[in-house]
Enzyme design. Structure first.
Site, PDB file in Angstrom:
ATOM      1  N   CYS A   1      35.632  41.977  38.751  1.00 27.43           N
ATOM      2  CA  CYS A   1      34.690  40.961  39.196  1.00 27.43           C
ATOM      3  C   CYS A   1      35.082  40.409  40.559  1.00 27.43           C
ATOM      4  O   CYS A   1      35.227  41.162  41.505  1.00 27.43           O
ATOM      5  CB  CYS A   1      34.559  39.858  38.150  1.00 27.43           C
TER       6      CYS A   1
ATOM      7  N   GLU B   1      32.804  45.324  33.296  1.00 22.79           N
ATOM      8  CA  GLU B   1      33.688  44.246  32.853  1.00 22.79           C
ATOM      9  C   GLU B   1      33.261  43.716  31.489  1.00 22.79           C
ATOM     10  O   GLU B   1      32.086  43.480  31.245  1.00 22.79           O
ATOM     11  CB  GLU B   1      33.635  43.113  33.878  1.00 22.79           C
TER      12      GLU B   1
ATOM     13  N   LYS C   1      43.365  41.640  34.707  1.00 28.62           N
ATOM     14  CA  LYS C   1      42.904  40.857  35.847  1.00 28.62           C
ATOM     15  C   LYS C   1      43.943  39.807  36.219  1.00 28.62           C
ATOM     16  O   LYS C   1      44.423  39.065  35.356  1.00 28.62           O
ATOM     17  CB  LYS C   1      41.572  40.190  35.489  1.00 28.62           C
TER      18      LYS C   1
END
Length: 498
Positions: A370, A261, A320
């Site tokens: 994440c 990430e 995301k």
């Protein structure tokens, strides 16, 4: 037991429950910790007392289990230590409201039989954890079902009812332990039989292969850059980080290479001219694909925490969609928070709700970034097309804490729920490959730069959880409440002389 003593016992039991999770792995301990709470609630008498017991139990659990958030606020976010400590205390107190609410309702109602009491306790626990998982975008970390990865016999239930359903089974077992009259074996044996049936059923379910491998083995290289969070955003070090990423990709050719990430701490449009094309040329030379984490800007000027692919397959991306409050965006009325904390790229926009898996060669790779993998039901939109799950994370924000092993355990649950391998590429740990049965195939040591090189197989098929998500567990809990409602009565208030 005196009121203060029972509150201290509830707090200690909640804190001790953290030992049931990774890295400690004492999974039976959570049954005992919840049984202590259930036993205390059975003698609470009033809803107010039940709320306090549940709240204090939850406060102990969350302070012991997620106080690593302090590191992000203080060490890397620049928030003064007293304010960071207060922020974590308030956040844990908010999370503790949910077990507090479950405790208040349980103490207010009074089922007559052992199984009714245990069923009520389990149903309220499921609904409380489920609500915690989506209210104000949700924070389901430390849901008790996460503690039941293999070798727990209850792990076999994860592909059926997911983490909340397994949490309900844990609470049911805890209730039976708390309420059964174990000194009178003639009355306790139904509870003992129920516990045995659950254990045997879980072991049997754990041997069921809900999904099957598809396609040829895939050579992967999951890269761990180990860039210290305090140095990552220093402009003078950017060239070093670009070189580090390029070197790791060059030294570890594979069919699928993954960088973590935000491995490139800038917008994709700000990359040096030809940098991405150079990475793509390296991957084309070995007939592979690269997935890397970087920030992107859409046509409306909004910033995304994203993953991009480059290589033999057409370029694709993922943005995301479940952002971290106070870390990646500011909730309404909380702009003042960023006066106290300095967090880069904290004005992000969520990606579209439904994004297709990346088509990389013969595989369909469902990316999540994440803590998105905390929300199991949100990953299901990619199924059944996705053959692999891929998580890109950067837990350097939390230092050397419980965050890394706890997050790896969450990923193990996601693999079990979906019947898919979960690949993890992280900045500082824990970079790993997880099999569909929840076992860890391989993992890199934390806080070391390196590459995890191995082979994986894609999987196809659908587990029951992949079909129905969390709804069976939630509806079952609601049904238990409806079935018990005619038998429930308000617990009489204790007399003044007691």
């Amino acid at each position: 037991m005196r009121p203060v003593s029972s509150l201290l016992l509830a707090f200690a039991a909640g804190a001790a429950s953290v030992l049931a999770y990774a890295p400690f792995g004492l999974f039976p301990l959570v049954f005992v910790a919840l049984a202590v709470l259930a036993a205390l609630l059975a003698r609470a008498g009033r809803a107010r007392r039940g709320f306090l017991l549940g709240f204090v139990w939850g406060l102990g659990a969350f302070l012991a289990g997620v106080s690593w958030l302090y590191v992000a606020l203080n060490r890397y976010g620049g928030m003064p230590a007293p304010l960071a400590g207060l922020a974590i205390l308030l956040f844990c107190a908010y999370l503790a409201l949910f077990p507090g609410l479950a405790g208040a309702l349980f103490a207010r109602l009074h089922p007559e039989t052992i199984f009714a009491r245990a069923g009520l306790f389990a149903a309220l626990w499921v609904l409380g954890e489920w609500l915690r998982g989506f209210v104000f975008t949700g924070f389901p970390w430390l849901a008790v079902g996460y503690s039941q990865t293999p070798p727990s016999p209850l792990a076999g239930f994860l592909p059926l009812v997911g983490v909340y359903g397994v949490g309900g089974l844990v609470a049911l077992v805890a209730g039976l332990l708390a309420f059964a009259p174990w000194r009178r074996l003639a009355q306790a044996w139904p509870g003992a039989v129920a516990l045995l049936v659950l254990a045997v059923a879980g072991v049997a379910l754990g041997r069921v292969a809900w999904t099957a491998p598809v396609g040829e083995p895939l050579r992967v290289a999951l890269l761990q850059t180990n860039i210290e969070q305090g140095l990552k955003w220093q402009p003078g070090r950017l060239a070093d980080w670009l070189d580090t990423n390029l070197r790791l990709v060059t030294e570890n050719p594979a069919q699928l290479v993954v960088l973590p990430e935000t491995t490139l701490p800038l917008l994709a449009e700000q990359l040096p001219e030809g940098y991405l094309e150079h990475l793509e040329a390296r991957m084309n030379a070995v007939g592979g694909d690269l997935v890397l984490g970087v920030f992107t800007r859409n046509g409306q000027g909004h910033i995304h925490n994203a993953a991009l692919s480059a290589g033999r397959s057409p370029r694709q991306g993922y943005a995301k969609r479940h952002l971290v409050p106070f870390g990646e965006y500011s909730p309404p009325l909380f702009g003042w928070f960023y006066v106290l904390a300095d967090i880069p790229m904290s004005d992000q926009t969520r990606g579209p709700a439904r994004q297709a898996p990346l088509a990389l060669g013969d595989q369909r790779v469902a990316v999540n970034i994440c803590y998105e993998d905390l929300f199991g039901a949100e990953l299901l939109h990619a199924l059944p097309e996705a053959t692999l799950l891929l998580n890109l994370s950067n837990l350097a924000w939390y230092g050397d804490s419980l965050a890394q092993p706890q997050h790896l355990q969450i990923a193990r649950v996601r693999a079990l729920e979906t019947g898919r391998p979960m690949l993890r590429s992280t900045n500082t740990g824990m970079t790993a490959v997880i099999r569909p049965d929840g076992s860890v195939q391989a993992v890199l040591p934390a806080f070391e730069q390196g590459a995890l090189r191995t082979e994986v197989r894609g999987y196809q098929g659908m587990t029951p959880y992949a079909h129905w998500g969390d709804w069976p567990a939630v509806l079952a809990a609601a049904a238990v409440l409806l079935l018990l409602f005619p038998r429930l009565r308000r617990r009489p208030a204790p007399s003044a002389g007691r």
